[in-house]
Design a protein around this motif. Structure first.
Motif, mmCIF file in Angstrom:
data_model
loop_
_atom_site.group_PDB
_atom_site.id
_atom_site.type_symbol
_atom_site.label_atom_id
_atom_site.label_comp_id
_atom_site.label_asym_id
_atom_site.label_seq_id
_atom_site.Cartn_x
_atom_site.Cartn_y
_atom_site.Cartn_z
ATOM 1 N N GLU A 1 0.833 -1.202 0.000
ATOM 2 C CA GLU A 1 0.000 0.000 0.000
ATOM 3 C C GLU A 1 0.868 1.252 0.000
ATOM 4 O O GLU A 1 1.731 1.413 0.870
ATOM 5 C CB GLU A 1 -0.923 -0.021 1.233
ATOM 6 C CG GLU A 1 -1.850 1.168 1.325
ATOM 7 C CD GLU A 1 -2.679 1.365 0.073
ATOM 8 O OE1 GLU A 1 -3.336 0.407 -0.353
ATOM 9 O OE2 GLU A 1 -2.650 2.469 -0.498
ATOM 10 N N THR A 2 0.627 2.136 -0.976
ATOM 11 C CA THR A 2 1.444 3.341 -1.055
ATOM 12 C C THR A 2 0.767 4.554 -0.395
ATOM 13 O O THR A 2 1.430 5.540 -0.105
ATOM 14 C CB THR A 2 1.723 3.695 -2.536
ATOM 15 O OG1 THR A 2 0.482 3.693 -3.252
ATOM 16 C CG2 THR A 2 2.694 2.707 -3.165
ATOM 17 N N ASP A 3 -0.526 4.451 -0.139
ATOM 18 C CA ASP A 3 -1.247 5.597 0.420
ATOM 19 C C ASP A 3 -1.005 5.647 1.940
ATOM 20 O O ASP A 3 -1.450 4.760 2.675
ATOM 21 C CB ASP A 3 -2.748 5.422 0.113
ATOM 22 C CG ASP A 3 -3.545 6.656 0.490
ATOM 23 O OD1 ASP A 3 -3.045 7.480 1.278
ATOM 24 O OD2 ASP A 3 -4.676 6.785 -0.005
ATOM 25 N N PRO A 4 -0.306 6.712 2.432
ATOM 26 C CA PRO A 4 0.045 6.788 3.856
ATOM 27 C C PRO A 4 -1.169 6.739 4.780
ATOM 28 O O PRO A 4 -1.051 6.366 5.953
ATOM 29 C CB PRO A 4 0.755 8.136 3.982
ATOM 30 C CG PRO A 4 0.908 8.677 2.615
ATOM 31 C CD PRO A 4 0.132 7.856 1.643
ATOM 32 N N HIS A 5 -2.321 7.096 4.249
ATOM 33 C CA HIS A 5 -3.562 7.052 5.010
ATOM 34 C C HIS A 5 -3.785 5.673 5.657
ATOM 35 O O HIS A 5 -4.385 5.562 6.726
ATOM 36 C CB HIS A 5 -4.673 7.385 3.999
ATOM 37 C CG HIS A 5 -6.056 7.278 4.523
ATOM 38 N ND1 HIS A 5 -6.572 8.200 5.373
ATOM 39 C CD2 HIS A 5 -7.016 6.347 4.320
ATOM 40 C CE1 HIS A 5 -7.808 7.849 5.668
ATOM 41 N NE2 HIS A 5 -8.111 6.728 5.055
ATOM 42 N N GLU B 1 3.652 -2.662 -11.431
ATOM 43 C CA GLU B 1 4.839 -1.831 -11.196
ATOM 44 C C GLU B 1 4.821 -0.598 -12.090
ATOM 45 O O GLU B 1 5.188 0.492 -11.673
ATOM 46 C CB GLU B 1 6.108 -2.636 -11.502
ATOM 47 C CG GLU B 1 6.488 -3.636 -10.427
ATOM 48 C CD GLU B 1 6.736 -2.995 -9.084
ATOM 49 O OE1 GLU B 1 6.148 -3.485 -8.112
ATOM 50 O OE2 GLU B 1 7.477 -1.992 -9.012
ATOM 51 N N SER B 2 4.390 -0.801 -13.345
ATOM 52 C CA SER B 2 4.483 0.284 -14.327
ATOM 53 C C SER B 2 3.621 1.478 -13.949
ATOM 54 O O SER B 2 3.929 2.615 -14.301
ATOM 55 C CB SER B 2 4.077 -0.219 -15.716
ATOM 56 O OG SER B 2 2.680 -0.424 -15.779
ATOM 57 N N LEU C 1 3.438 6.379 -13.397
ATOM 58 C CA LEU C 1 2.361 7.315 -13.765
ATOM 59 C C LEU C 1 1.818 8.056 -12.551
ATOM 60 O O LEU C 1 1.424 9.210 -12.634
ATOM 61 C CB LEU C 1 1.215 6.559 -14.444
ATOM 62 C CG LEU C 1 1.566 5.752 -15.698
ATOM 63 C CD1 LEU C 1 0.345 5.018 -16.223
ATOM 64 C CD2 LEU C 1 2.134 6.661 -16.779
ATOM 65 N N SER C 2 1.768 7.356 -11.417
ATOM 66 C CA SER C 2 1.241 7.994 -10.209
ATOM 67 C C SER C 2 1.781 7.255 -8.989
ATOM 68 O O SER C 2 1.607 6.044 -8.883
ATOM 69 C CB SER C 2 -0.289 7.926 -10.214
ATOM 70 O OG SER C 2 -0.798 8.405 -8.999
ATOM 71 N N LEU C 3 2.404 8.009 -8.080
ATOM 72 C CA LEU C 3 2.971 7.357 -6.893
ATOM 73 C C LEU C 3 1.886 6.751 -6.032
ATOM 74 O O LEU C 3 2.065 5.731 -5.397
ATOM 75 C CB LEU C 3 3.765 8.386 -6.085
ATOM 76 C CG LEU C 3 5.258 8.414 -6.335
ATOM 77 C CD1 LEU C 3 5.919 9.415 -5.418
ATOM 78 C CD2 LEU C 3 5.895 7.028 -6.178
ATOM 79 N N LEU D 1 -5.508 5.451 -10.509
ATOM 80 C CA LEU D 1 -4.325 6.284 -10.250
ATOM 81 C C LEU D 1 -4.731 7.691 -9.807
ATOM 82 O O LEU D 1 -5.542 8.350 -10.471
ATOM 83 C CB LEU D 1 -3.465 6.399 -11.518
ATOM 84 C CG LEU D 1 -3.161 5.108 -12.292
ATOM 85 C CD1 LEU D 1 -2.210 5.398 -13.438
ATOM 86 C CD2 LEU D 1 -2.549 4.063 -11.374
ATOM 87 N N LYS D 2 -4.133 8.136 -8.720
ATOM 88 C CA LYS D 2 -4.482 9.455 -8.158
ATOM 89 C C LYS D 2 -4.039 10.590 -9.071
ATOM 90 O O LYS D 2 -4.716 11.609 -9.196
ATOM 91 C CB LYS D 2 -3.808 9.604 -6.783
ATOM 92 C CG LYS D 2 -4.030 10.928 -6.104
ATOM 93 C CD LYS D 2 -3.485 10.872 -4.671
ATOM 94 C CE LYS D 2 -3.601 12.186 -3.943
ATOM 95 N NZ LYS D 2 -2.460 13.074 -4.148
ATOM 96 N N CYS D 3 -2.902 10.421 -9.704
ATOM 97 C CA CYS D 3 -2.305 11.452 -10.575
ATOM 98 C C CYS D 3 -2.273 12.791 -9.853
ATOM 99 O O CYS D 3 -1.780 12.859 -8.745
ATOM 100 C CB CYS D 3 -3.033 11.509 -11.907
ATOM 101 S SG CYS D 3 -2.939 9.941 -12.793
ATOM 102 N N ASP D 4 -2.876 13.867 -10.436
ATOM 103 C CA ASP D 4 -2.704 15.198 -9.837
ATOM 104 C C ASP D 4 -3.825 15.605 -8.882
ATOM 105 O O ASP D 4 -3.894 16.761 -8.462
ATOM 106 C CB ASP D 4 -2.616 16.259 -10.961
ATOM 107 C CG ASP D 4 -1.387 16.017 -11.815
ATOM 108 O OD1 ASP D 4 -0.378 15.540 -11.255
ATOM 109 O OD2 ASP D 4 -1.451 16.276 -13.036
ATOM 110 N N LEU D 5 -4.698 14.691 -8.551
ATOM 111 C CA LEU D 5 -5.831 15.065 -7.685
ATOM 112 C C LEU D 5 -5.363 15.465 -6.281
ATOM 113 O O LEU D 5 -4.396 14.887 -5.770
ATOM 114 C CB LEU D 5 -6.771 13.871 -7.538
ATOM 115 C CG LEU D 5 -7.769 13.618 -8.661
ATOM 116 C CD1 LEU D 5 -8.456 12.285 -8.460
ATOM 117 C CD2 LEU D 5 -8.789 14.736 -8.698
ATOM 118 N N SER D 6 -6.067 16.427 -5.682
ATOM 119 C CA SER D 6 -5.744 16.757 -4.283
ATOM 120 C C SER D 6 -6.170 15.587 -3.418
ATOM 121 O O SER D 6 -7.014 14.779 -3.822
ATOM 122 C CB SER D 6 -6.498 18.017 -3.846
ATOM 123 O OG SER D 6 -7.876 17.693 -3.734
#
Ligand SMILES: Cc1cc2nc3c(=O)[nH]c(=O)nc-3n(C[C@H](O)[C@H](O)[C@H](O)COP(=O)(O)OP(=O)(O)OC[C@H]3O[C@@H](n4cnc5c(N)ncnc54)[C@H](O)[C@@H]3O)c2cc1C
Length: 466
Positions: free
Chosen positions: A39-43, A332-333, A337-339, A387-392
């Motif tokens: 999981e990459t989302d710190p939440h 992985e790819s 595109l989005s962390l 993918l979250k991309c640029d969303l707040s």
């Protein structure tokens, strides 16, 4: 949630006595490493209070007894490749690492089974079986990193499930440490068995909430010597997915039927620096067939070509390692595109998969996140990568939760479920409680309460203990 107590010096001392001081870790660096899995989302991240590495079943049992005595929660962890926060210690306490228990103990050629410790790496099990002329048919795409105990706990699927079934179909028996610290072997190396409840199947897929798997006896199959991989490329989604029932109905018994939408074709091809035909507009379907003789393979090859072409394929190519490299690197790819992104693992009846992908793609157009889809298409199992991309942060949470609400309700209306192979973990717990029949939920809670009265083992996963 239960009332858990903090890990005190007294608890640490008991743990050190049980497993040895060097295998009880509380340094900040180690604790930080185990706050998440994939999981990459710190939440979703949570720090454990202590990380413990037992060497054998008896030590696992001793840890569970200490945890019960001191009311400390325990999160079992294998390789931490869970994408549903299954190995995240959401209530703190102990993270129990299985990686020291990594031995392949026996391969029995006559009985066609293998005995392994739970921390053995899946790829090593597969390779060991192959070397001896056998197939271990469990094959999650993460096989090179995940451990067999994690696979059994999640009932992992993967590329070969369409032919051989998921991990629970590959296991004769499991040695388990119960939530209260008893040791038991469930199941046996029997072809059939109607002797009481099938408890081994209850533990498998329970995501470490009903017991810690310490050892397993795995089924082996004869290894097919002939194999063919085909890449069928389509430029229309419904045709790409439409090929699946045609393959199954023709009796081809494929080993894999993997679908990638064009978003994944592009991102994984870019990531691997490989460009195959129809990179710009193709939907890829990778099909594998395996046989015991050459003639059968040739005949299946002709049949495959015919079926794919008749189903509307633009190209039907013999696939080499490049195609599987692209498929394996899909997840992985997306990191490039989005962390921050989230994986969704939904399952619908196989005949509903095309309409499900089309519908959810349509729904996603209302939102600003990016949605990519791949599928173990022969199993009706879809993976959406969002993918979250640029969303707040705020917009991301809001849009994701609205999309999920719509997607899950729709999937259930098709007769589907929340997870085909990744499990519920912590991430889908609220949805599990919302969409599961209340009577079914009551049965699950009763089982959990009977086996784990203090709610010590992997709390905050699958459903909340009340
Ligand atoms: C790139 C990638 C590809 C993937 N492909 C697939 C795929 O094709 N198919 C698929 O099914 N999954 C896939 N996954 C998800 C993941 O690899 C599987 O869920 C895998 O089975 C987890 O194994 P692990 O060893 O990493 O277990 P972990 O992530 O450490 O744990 C998973 C769960 O099992 C519990 N657990 C772990 N070990 C034990 C044990 N010994 N006893 C009891 N409970 C335990 C944990 O508490 C947790 O709830 C993929 C993940 C990644 C990152």
């Amino acid at each position: 949630m239960m009332n858990y107590k903090p890990v005190t010096e007294e608890v640490l001392e008991a743990l050190r006595k049980a497993v040895g001081a060097e295998y009880v870790m509380t340094d900040p660096e180690t604790l930080d490493k185990y706050k998440t899995d994939e999981e990459t989302d710190p939440h979703y991240h949570h720090l454990p209070e202590v990380v413990v590495m037992p060497a054998n079943t008896e030590e696992v049992a001793a840890v569970m007894k200490i945890a019960n005595e001191f009311d400390v929660p325990v999160t079992p962890r294998s390789a931490g490749t869970s994408v549903s926060c299954g190995a995240v210690p959401v209530c703190g306490g102990i993270v129990l690492l299985m990686e020291r228990m990594d031995k392949i103990l026996e391969l029995n050629k006559e009985g066609m089974y293998m005995v392994v410790e739970a921390g053995a790496r899946t790829l090593e099990i597969q390779e060991y079986a192959n070397k001896e002329g056998f197939l271990y048919a469990g094959d999650p795409c993460s096989a090179d990193s995940c451990l067999i105990g994690g696979n059994i706990a999640t009932n992992a699927g993967g590329n070969k499930a369409v032919r051989y079934g998921t991990t629970r179909n590959q296991v004769y028996s499991v040695e388990v440490v119960t939530p209260t610290g008893d040791i038991v072997t469930l199941g046996s190396t029997l072809k059939k068995n109607s002797t009481g409840y099938c408890l081994e199947q209850l533990v498998m897929g329970s995501e470490g909430t009903l017991g810690i798997i310490t050892k397993a006896t795995l089924k082996l199959l004869p290894l097919c010597p002939y194999k063919l991989d085909i890449l069928a490329i389509f430029t229309e989604l419904d045709k790409a997915i439409g090929v699946v029932p045609n393959l199954i109905k023709a009796g081809l018994n494929p080993t894999s039927v993997e679908f990638m939408d064009n978003g994944f074709v592009r991102s994984a091809s870019d990531y691997c620096e490989l460009k195959l035909p129809h990179y710009e507009d193709g939907y890829y379907v990778i099909i594998t067939v395996e046989t015991f003789n050459e003639e059968e393979l040739e005949s299946k090859m002709e049949q495959l070509d015919e079926i794919c072409t008749e189903s509307g394929a633009t190209d039907v190519l013999e696939a080499d390692e490049r195609v599987w490299k692209i498929r394996r690197n899909c997840l992985e790819s997306t990191r490039v595109l989005s962390l921050i992104s989230t994986s969704d693992d939904l399952v619908v009846p196989v005949d509903k998969i095309a309409e499900c992908i089309e519908h959810l793609n349509e729904v996603s157009k209302k939102y600003s996140f990016k949605l990519l889809c791949l599928a173990h298409a022969g199993d009706g199992n879809l993976h959406f990568q969002i993918l979250k991309c640029d969303l707040s942060e705020e917009e991301w949470e809001k849009q994701l939760s609205e999309f999920h609400a719509e997607a899950y309700a729709y999937v259930y209306s098709l007769g589907g479920r929340l997870s085909g192979e990744h499990g519920i973990g912590a991430k889908k717990l609220p949805a599990m409680e919302k969409y599961t029949d209340p009577v079914e939920m009551k049965m699950m809670r009763a089982i959990k309460a009977a086996l784990d009265p203090k709610g010590i083992l992997n709390p905050g996963k699958v459903f909340n203990v009340r």
